[in-house]
Every structure is written in C-alpha cells, then in structure tokens.
Write a protein that holds these residues in place. Structure first.
Motif, PDB file in Angstrom:
ATOM      1  N   ASP A 119      -3.117  -6.433  -0.482  1.00  0.00           N
ATOM      2  CA  ASP A 119      -2.306  -5.892  -1.717  1.00  0.00           C
ATOM      3  C   ASP A 119      -1.056  -5.131  -0.506  1.00  0.00           C
ATOM      4  OD1 ASP A 119      -2.943  -6.467  -4.353  1.00  0.00           O
ATOM      5  OD2 ASP A 119      -4.084  -4.510  -4.352  1.00  0.00           O
ATOM      6  N   LEU A 120       0.306  -5.591  -1.120  1.00  0.00           N
ATOM      7  CA  LEU A 120       0.786  -4.814   0.063  1.00  0.00           C
ATOM      8  C   LEU A 120       1.857  -4.014  -0.253  1.00  0.00           C
ATOM      9  CD1 LEU A 120       3.742  -6.779   2.832  1.00  0.00           C
ATOM     10  CD2 LEU A 120       5.095  -7.361   0.635  1.00  0.00           C
ATOM     11  N   SER A 121       1.971  -3.454  -1.283  1.00  0.00           N
ATOM     12  CA  SER A 121       2.038  -1.990  -1.358  1.00  0.00           C
ATOM     13  C   SER A 121       0.878  -0.706  -0.230  1.00  0.00           C
ATOM     14  CB  SER A 121       1.708  -1.782  -2.542  1.00  0.00           C
ATOM     15  OG  SER A 121       0.606  -2.289  -3.513  1.00  0.00           O
ATOM     16  N   ASP A 122      -0.110  -1.567  -0.665  1.00  0.00           N
ATOM     17  CA  ASP A 122      -1.272  -0.896   0.322  1.00  0.00           C
ATOM     18  C   ASP A 122      -1.824  -0.787   1.837  1.00  0.00           C
ATOM     19  OD1 ASP A 122      -2.437  -0.047  -2.412  1.00  0.00           O
ATOM     20  OD2 ASP A 122      -4.264  -2.297  -2.527  1.00  0.00           O
ATOM     21  N   LEU A 123      -0.422  -1.756   2.526  1.00  0.00           N
ATOM     22  CA  LEU A 123      -0.495  -1.769   3.775  1.00  0.00           C
ATOM     23  C   LEU A 123       0.447  -0.227   4.574  1.00  0.00           C
ATOM     24  CD1 LEU A 123       0.855  -4.894   4.242  1.00  0.00           C
ATOM     25  CD2 LEU A 123      -1.389  -4.190   4.167  1.00  0.00           C
ATOM     26  N   ASP A 124      -0.342   0.709   5.635  1.00  0.00           N
ATOM     27  CA  ASP A 124       0.298   1.194   5.775  1.00  0.00           C
ATOM     28  C   ASP A 124       2.005   1.090   6.598  1.00  0.00           C
ATOM     29  OD1 ASP A 124      -0.805   0.383   8.325  1.00  0.00           O
ATOM     30  OD2 ASP A 124      -1.933   1.447   8.702  1.00  0.00           O
ATOM     31  N   GLU A 125       2.518   1.485   7.643  1.00  0.00           N
ATOM     32  CA  GLU A 125       4.020   1.337   8.136  1.00  0.00           C
ATOM     33  C   GLU A 125       3.567   0.918   9.142  1.00  0.00           C
ATOM     34  OE1 GLU A 125       7.842   1.297   8.646  1.00  0.00           O
ATOM     35  OE2 GLU A 125       6.336   1.433   6.760  1.00  0.00           O
ATOM     36  N   LYS A 126       2.183   1.132  10.256  1.00  0.00           N
ATOM     37  CA  LYS A 126       2.422   0.117  10.994  1.00  0.00           C
ATOM     38  C   LYS A 126       2.012  -0.914  10.793  1.00  0.00           C
ATOM     39  CE  LYS A 126      -1.270   0.346  15.069  1.00  0.00           C
ATOM     40  NZ  LYS A 126      -2.695   1.934  15.803  1.00  0.00           N
ATOM     41  N   THR A 127       1.312  -1.032   9.977  1.00  0.00           N
ATOM     42  CA  THR A 127       0.568  -2.902   9.453  1.00  0.00           C
ATOM     43  C   THR A 127       2.088  -3.348   9.517  1.00  0.00           C
ATOM     44  OG1 THR A 127      -1.743  -1.463   8.680  1.00  0.00           O
ATOM     45  CG2 THR A 127      -0.748  -4.167   8.482  1.00  0.00           C
ATOM     46  N   LEU A 128       2.641  -2.567   8.420  1.00  0.00           N
ATOM     47  CA  LEU A 128       3.837  -2.982   7.817  1.00  0.00           C
ATOM     48  C   LEU A 128       4.816  -4.386   8.954  1.00  0.00           C
ATOM     49  CD1 LEU A 128       4.532  -4.418   5.370  1.00  0.00           C
ATOM     50  CD2 LEU A 128       6.586  -2.383   4.789  1.00  0.00           C
ATOM     51  N   CYS A 129       5.045  -3.081  10.504  1.00  0.00           N
ATOM     52  CA  CYS A 129       5.794  -3.133  11.358  1.00  0.00           C
ATOM     53  C   CYS A 129       4.908  -3.976  12.250  1.00  0.00           C
ATOM     54  CB  CYS A 129       5.928  -1.748  12.045  1.00  0.00           C
ATOM     55  SG  CYS A 129       7.212  -0.766  11.683  1.00  0.00           S
ATOM     56  N   GLU A 130       3.998  -4.586  12.827  1.00  0.00           N
ATOM     57  CA  GLU A 130       3.223  -5.105  12.927  1.00  0.00           C
ATOM     58  C   GLU A 130       3.447  -6.774  12.562  1.00  0.00           C
ATOM     59  OE1 GLU A 130      -0.995  -6.220  15.289  1.00  0.00           O
ATOM     60  OE2 GLU A 130      -0.970  -4.516  13.744  1.00  0.00           O
ATOM     61  N   LEU A 131       3.502  -6.549  10.582  1.00  0.00           N
ATOM     62  CA  LEU A 131       3.521  -8.080  10.437  1.00  0.00           C
ATOM     63  C   LEU A 131       4.951  -8.043  10.592  1.00  0.00           C
ATOM     64  CD1 LEU A 131       2.066  -7.571   7.008  1.00  0.00           C
ATOM     65  CD2 LEU A 131       1.156  -9.061   8.341  1.00  0.00           C
ATOM     66  N   GLU A 132       5.856  -7.848  10.295  1.00  0.00           N
ATOM     67  CA  GLU A 132       7.347  -7.959  10.868  1.00  0.00           C
ATOM     68  C   GLU A 132       7.260  -8.923  12.957  1.00  0.00           C
ATOM     69  OE1 GLU A 132       9.720  -5.072   7.968  1.00  0.00           O
ATOM     70  OE2 GLU A 132       9.235  -4.109   9.363  1.00  0.00           O
ATOM     71  N   ARG A 133       6.698  -7.960  13.398  1.00  0.00           N
ATOM     72  CA  ARG A 133       7.177  -8.192  15.002  1.00  0.00           C
ATOM     73  C   ARG A 133       6.452  -9.369  15.044  1.00  0.00           C
ATOM     74  NH1 ARG A 133       5.659  -2.529  16.116  1.00  0.00           N
ATOM     75  NH2 ARG A 133       3.135  -3.558  15.812  1.00  0.00           N
ATOM     76  N   VAL A 134       5.640  -9.691  13.812  1.00  0.00           N
ATOM     77  CA  VAL A 134       4.836 -11.309  14.394  1.00  0.00           C
ATOM     78  C   VAL A 134       5.725 -11.881  13.632  1.00  0.00           C
ATOM     79  CG1 VAL A 134       2.984 -13.338  13.149  1.00  0.00           C
ATOM     80  CG2 VAL A 134       2.055 -10.461  13.820  1.00  0.00           C
ATOM     81  N   ALA A 135       6.399 -11.867  12.599  1.00  0.00           N
ATOM     82  CA  ALA A 135       7.541 -13.112  11.726  1.00  0.00           C
ATOM     83  C   ALA A 135       8.482 -13.346  12.758  1.00  0.00           C
ATOM     84  CB  ALA A 135       8.433 -12.222  10.279  1.00  0.00           C
ATOM     85  N   ARG A 136       9.295 -12.017  13.766  1.00  0.00           N
ATOM     86  CA  ARG A 136      10.528 -11.930  14.529  1.00  0.00           C
ATOM     87  C   ARG A 136      10.020 -13.103  15.391  1.00  0.00           C
ATOM     88  NH1 ARG A 136      10.936  -6.450  13.302  1.00  0.00           N
ATOM     89  NH2 ARG A 136      10.192  -6.182  15.365  1.00  0.00           N
ATOM     90  N   ARG A 137       8.535 -12.642  16.034  1.00  0.00           N
ATOM     91  CA  ARG A 137       8.541 -13.736  17.176  1.00  0.00           C
ATOM     92  C   ARG A 137       8.698 -15.367  16.338  1.00  0.00           C
ATOM     93  NH1 ARG A 137       4.656  -9.258  18.397  1.00  0.00           N
ATOM     94  NH2 ARG A 137       3.381 -10.695  17.445  1.00  0.00           N
ATOM     95  N   TRP A 138       7.845 -15.660  15.526  1.00  0.00           N
ATOM     96  CA  TRP A 138       8.035 -16.695  14.614  1.00  0.00           C
ATOM     97  C   TRP A 138       9.007 -17.291  14.941  1.00  0.00           C
ATOM     98  CZ3 TRP A 138       4.969 -21.315  14.184  1.00  0.00           C
ATOM     99  CH2 TRP A 138       5.800 -22.238  13.555  1.00  0.00           C
ATOM    100  N   LEU A 139       9.923 -16.701  14.531  1.00  0.00           N
ATOM    101  CA  LEU A 139      11.903 -16.864  14.131  1.00  0.00           C
ATOM    102  C   LEU A 139      12.351 -16.975  15.740  1.00  0.00           C
ATOM    103  CD1 LEU A 139      12.332 -14.795  11.487  1.00  0.00           C
ATOM    104  CD2 LEU A 139      12.441 -17.736  10.858  1.00  0.00           C
ATOM    105  N   ALA A 140      11.939 -16.676  16.680  1.00  0.00           N
ATOM    106  CA  ALA A 140      12.642 -16.642  17.965  1.00  0.00           C
ATOM    107  C   ALA A 140      14.320 -16.408  17.908  1.00  0.00           C
ATOM    108  CB  ALA A 140      11.892 -17.481  18.335  1.00  0.00           C
ATOM    109  N   GLY A 141      14.219 -15.269  17.028  1.00  0.00           N
ATOM    110  CA  GLY A 141      15.872 -14.825  17.011  1.00  0.00           C
ATOM    111  C   GLY A 141      16.565 -15.834  16.529  1.00  0.00           C
ATOM    112  N   ALA A 142      16.013 -16.924  15.224  1.00  0.00           N
ATOM    113  CA  ALA A 142      16.621 -17.184  14.152  1.00  0.00           C
ATOM    114  C   ALA A 142      16.637 -16.567  12.971  1.00  0.00           C
ATOM    115  CB  ALA A 142      15.928 -18.694  13.908  1.00  0.00           C
TER     116      ALA A 142
END
Length: 640
Positions: free
Chosen positions: A447-470
């Motif tokens: 569940d998205l609400s159960d994720l801690d801040e560290k995991t959420l930030c790591e997911l966002e870093r994966v998204a940023r690497r995928w988007l590559a600035g877009a």
C-alpha cells in the motif's frame, strides 16, 4: 387555405394545412427564375443574381428539412439550421455572429473607400448649400478611423464578444450619420444602419462576456496607449518637418498621416516613408486597443483549494466507478461543480479549449446538469469545449451538448480471474518472468500509504532516472505524483534486485467496483528487458489475491484502426497513425498491452464544431505532454 402560427423561433406558415419550409420558398424562387429564363421573361441582371443567391441560400440553410428522416422543424435559425442540443442553450440567432461579422466587414470596407473618395456630382453641390467644404472634409476624416475601427471590430463580432457588439452598433450608427453628412451617401448610410439593426436584433447570440475588472483595467490603459502613440507620432513628424513649419501644421500633418491622407507638406530623402510608418503605427495602436477592450472573461487559472479538493475526493469515492475517475484528483486540474455540488468534472484550459478529463463524476441524474454548466461556462468565456478519454457509455451525454465524437483508442483491462501464464500464446511473457526470477529479481506489493519516507524517495529517484530530465506526462489517465492522494488506497508493485529498488508500478483504486488502474511504470534504464512484464504479472497476481477483479493497464491509442479496422476509412486512418509510431510509440504500446490478453474498452475524444478537431487535438497533445507548448506563468492557490 392559409394559416399563420406563432412560435418561439419565428412564425410558421401553412398552406392547405401543409407546413411551408424555407426550402419550399427557395425552390419556388429557383423554379420561377428558371421558367422566366426559358420564356425570356427574366433577364440576367443584378436582381436575378441576387434572387438566385437567395433561393440557393434558403435551400442550403434548410437542407435538413428536405429529407423527412433528418427533419427537425423546431430549430429554426437565422443561418444554417442545426439540430438542437438539449444541454446547450438554443438561440435562433446562433448563426448570426458570422453573418454580422461579414456585414460589418463589408460596411467597414465600403465606408473606408467612401471616406477616401472625394465627393462629386449633384450630391456634392447640394451638400455645399448647407455645409462648408472644410466641414465636409472633417466628416470625411472622421469616417475613415470609424470605418477602420469597424473592420477590426468585425473579427471580434465573429468571436461573439458582447463588447464588440456594443461598439459595432455605435460605429455603424455613427457611420450612417457621417455618410449623410460627408456626401449624402444614402446607400452606405442605409447599409450601415441596416447592419446595426441586424446586430441589435440578434444581440443574444453575442454571449462572450467581459470581466468587469479587466475591462476597467483596459479602459485605464486605452488612454495611455492612445496618448503614447499620439506623442510618438507628433514628435516624429516634428523632427522630420521643415524648419519653418508651425505647430498647427505639424498636428495637421500628423493627423493626415494617421488617416492615410496627404499633409500640408511633404517628406523627402531618409524620412520620405514617414507617413507610411505613422499610418502603420496608428493601425497597431488600434489593434492593441481592440485587444484590450474586447478580451473575454478570463477563466480562473488558480488550482482548487482544500475544500474543493475534499469535495471532489468525496464524490470520486462515492461515484467514481470509472477506471479513470481517480485521475481527476491530480493536483494540476481544476474543478467545475454543478449548482448542488453533487457532481463535478475536472478540466484544464489549453489552446482556448476547456478540456475535460474523461467522464463527469456524480450520480447519473446529476451528470447532465454539470455538462450543461460546462457548456455555459465555456461559452461566456469564448472557449471551445472538449473532453478526452470519455467512455463509450457517456458519449451520448456529451453529444446532447452538441459535441462530436472521435474514437481515439482503447483501454486495456485484464480480468484477473482469467489471467494465467499457462499456454503457448503467453509463453514469451512466461519466459520473461522466469528469466527475471533467475536473475534475482523479486516483486513486492505494498500500500502506498504504508511506505516510509526513505522508500518513497527511492521510488522517486527511480522515476527521475527513467524520465532523464523530461517532465511527467499525462492528463486523463495518470497521476502527477506518487504523493498525490497517497492515503486514498493506491498501491505500488516494487521490483528489487540485491535489495535495491530497480523499478515499480503505481496503481490507483476504482471505487465502487473491484478494479485498479495503472498510473505509471518506471524502471532503471540499465535493467534487463522484461522487467516491466515481470512487474505487471506479479501485480495482476497480487491484486487478484486482494479481491481485485479487473486491472486497467495502459491506454492504446487508435488500436482498433491499426489492428481491427472497420471499413476502408479506418484502414486509411490506421496507415496514417502508423506513420506517427516512431514519435509516439503507438504500435509498441499496443503490442505490450496485447501480451496480457486484455479486454479492450474504447475511449473517445469529444470536440465542438466540425472544424474544432484540430484545436481540440492540439489541446489534448499539450495536456498529455506529447507535444511541447509555449511556457506561461500560472497562478497557484485560491479557489476555482
């Protein structure tokens, strides 16, 4: 024998108990003209040409009544007859702005030519008995800028601006008087006054309102524009004028240059084209003033406040059974509620289009009211109305608002109970899953609400690497962030290898039905092929265990026209769409979805007017992030 019947849309005429339509009258005129021509009774002249045009126009504007199956005698209009849209205000003068703009344009051009043409003949001699030559010249000079202003105003009449209506009526009446005063030009005066009467009769068709605050601001700026332009013109003429020219002569030369008339002295050498420059500068000032005065009521660009977002969230929870309903809670959308607050739609304004996101949300009985409100909201602001991602079930509702529909693709929905990795057709997906498992990849449903801040930030870093600035793409079928409505029931499927997050899928709920919709899929670019398929399979299996019966995957644009066209027109459209595949990955996205053997549900684009498709299409491409658009400053905060 003959009966007249009063009707809200004009009188109805019956002859021998038979309703006489406009096309009857048009055909009668054409038959009489044809018979007269065969019998050499009618000569080819201006009157015959005008009568022929009138007959053809009466038939063309009433063409729906010619065929009984398309007859709709309740929608008489000044222009071409259109079918009534139950959710749109019906005005018999809806076609008038186009005709009025044309009439005003012609009147402006005729008056412009008349103003620069000297008087001659008996009219000039008769006028000299009551006016001096200088007074006649003054009236000629006043008619020219009035005619020029009328030509500019004609464009805004076409755009249905109420302020343009008031200005045009005033200009036409003034030109009618000036035409008599400057040369006894009865024809121009009659045309101007008739055009003014036409405009005033159909004034209800000019429904684009003006913001009182913006109008007051414009009226403060208009004198500044006029004064600044006048100062520049007089200063320029003064610098270029002969040394012995008086201030009065300079002012007269400036005025003559503005109205394209020869002045008291000539300009030579390097400043020989100064009168032309002055005339163009005055024209630019006129266009600027028209823009400031005729700007329509601006639609609010501020995003919804906390209260509006809470109301939208509550309605989505109660009535959001559509798989795209949750995406209306994106933070970059604005909301429009019905009067009772029982239904709403989400929208964004792009390219002069009020672009709605999918279906409105609310009880079925309240949906027509919110769509009707959207129509009125767009009309009074001079916007076109469109809706992207509309379900097949609600297409008829939007058509009742006078919109046209265009199939734009299919939503892939996997039924979890029927999904299986067994069998030859799905062997490639099965092989990808086995290969990723052997490489040490695991999947975890949380569940998205159960994720801690560290995991959420790591997911966002994966998204940023995928988007590559877009920038993040999406409007109708994706969320703008993992953090938006994080506690509302969304889930993520996280793919790990060696304890490190390498990719994830984000799903959002569909309330009122056991379904979830894919919002985004992100992964590191160096991960092996097949990771996304692996995560989709694990997501389907995990959601099935949670009681989810349907999983909505990606939207496949124009899937039917490429892989199951109905008729030659769709086959041709499929070939055209295939040309865009290298830019938008249309074919590859379809093939990815097809791997999981989904049920295809069509989605539609609803747009306004026969010529409104390109404008609505560009608005959708901008909103979805498929095409770059000019940057603009937006205001965040405040209520919508």
């Amino acid at each position: 024998m003959l009966r007249l019947e009063r009707h809200p849309f004009g009188p109805r005429v019956y002859v021998l108990r038979r309703r006489i339509h406009e096309y009857h009258l048009g055909l009668a005129i054409l038959v009489v003209l044809a018979a007269g021509s065969l019998l050499d009774i009618v000569d080819l002249g201006l009157g015959t040409v005008l009568a022929t045009f009138a007959g053809l126009w009466l038939v063309a504007k009433d063409w729906r009544d010619v065929v009984p199956s398309t007859r709709d005698s309740a929608t008489w209009q000044v222009g071409l007859h259109r079918r009534a849209a139950p959710l749109r205000s019906l005005r018999r003068s809806d076609s008038l702005p186009t005709l009025a703009a044309l009439a005003a344009l012609i009147a402006g051009i005729v008056n412009l030519v008349s103003a620069v043409t000297p008087n001659s003949g008996w009219r000039h001699r008769a006028l000299l008995n009551v006016e001096s030559l200088d007074e006649i010249r003054v009236f000629h000079a006043l008619a020219l800028p009035a005619a020029a202003a009328l030509i500019v105003t004609a464009f805004y009449l076409y755009r249905r601006r109420r302020g343009a209506l008031n200005v045009a009526v005033g200009l036409l009446v003034a030109l009618g008087v000036l035409n008599l005063a400057k040369g006894l030009d009865f024809e121009e005066a009659l045309w101007s006054l008739a055009a003014a009467a036409l405009l005033w009769t159909g004034r209800d068709a000019f429904h684009v309102r003006h913001d009182p605050v913006s109008l007051r601001s414009a009226l403060l700026r208009v004198p500044a524009v006029i004064a600044g332009t006048a100062l520049v013109i007089v200063a320029s003429v003064a610098i270029a004028a002969p040394g012995d020219a008086s201030f009065g002569a300079i002012l007269r030369a400036s005025g003559d240059a503005v109205i394209w008339q020869p002045g008291p002295f000539a300009f030579h050498d390097d400043v020989g084209r100064l009168p032309l420059a002055v005339s163009l500068l005055a024209l630019f000032a006129l266009l600027t003033v028209a823009y400031l005065v005729f700007r329509p009521l601006a639609a609010p660009r501020s995003l919804p406040d906390v209260q509006a977002r809470r109301a939208a969230r509550d309605l989505v929870r109660e009535y959001g059974t559509d798989t795209l309903a949750f995406f209306k809670l994106r933070r970059d959308k604005q909301y429009l509620f019905d009067e009772a607050g029982s239904a709403f739609l989400a929208y964004r304004i792009e390219n002069g289009v009020l672009l709605c996101s999918g279906d409105p949300v609310g009880p079925p009985a309240a949906l027509p009211a919110v769509v009707s409100k959207a129509v009125a909201y767009a009309e009074c602001r001079g916007l076109k109305l469109a809706a992207s991602g509309v379900s097949e079930e609600l297409v008829p509702l939007w058509r009742q608002a006078g919109l046209r529909s265009l199939y734009i693709g299919d939503e892939a929905i996997v039924e979890t109970a029927r999904f299986s990795l067994e069998g030859r057709p799905i062997r490639k997906v099965r092989q990808s899953v086995a290969r990723l498992e052997k490489a040490g990849y695991t999947a975890e449903l949380s569940d998205l609400s159960d994720l801690d801040e560290k995991t959420l930030c790591e997911l966002e870093r994966v998204a940023r690497r995928w988007l590559a600035g877009a920038a993040e793409r999406g409007f109708a079928m994706s969320m703008d962030s993992l953090r938006t409505e994080r506690a509302a029931g969304g889930v993520v499927v996280i793919g790990r290898c060696g304890g490190r997050i390498r990719g994830f899928l984000h799903f959002v709920p569909s309330y009122g039905r056991p379904a979830m919709s894919l919002s985004s899929m992100r992964r590191d670019r160096e991960t092996p092929n097949g990771l996304t398929e692996f995560l989709v399979v694990r997501a389907i299996e995990g959601l099935r265990e949670r009681g989810v019966e349907e999983v909505s995957l990606n939207f496949a644009a124009f899937a039917r026209v490429m892989h199951g066209p109905h008729g030659p027109l769709e086959r041709l459209a499929g070939r055209v769409v295939a040309l865009a595949n290298p830019l938008f990955q249309i074919e590859s996205l379809y093939r990815f979805n097809a791997k999981f053997f989904p049920r295809w549900e069509p989605r539609y684009l609803l747009y306004e007017g026969a010529m409104g498709l390109p404008r609505a299409g560009l608005a959708v491409m901008w909103a979805e992030g498929q095409l770059p658009k000019p940057r603009r400053r937006t205001t965040v905060g405040g209520a919508t």
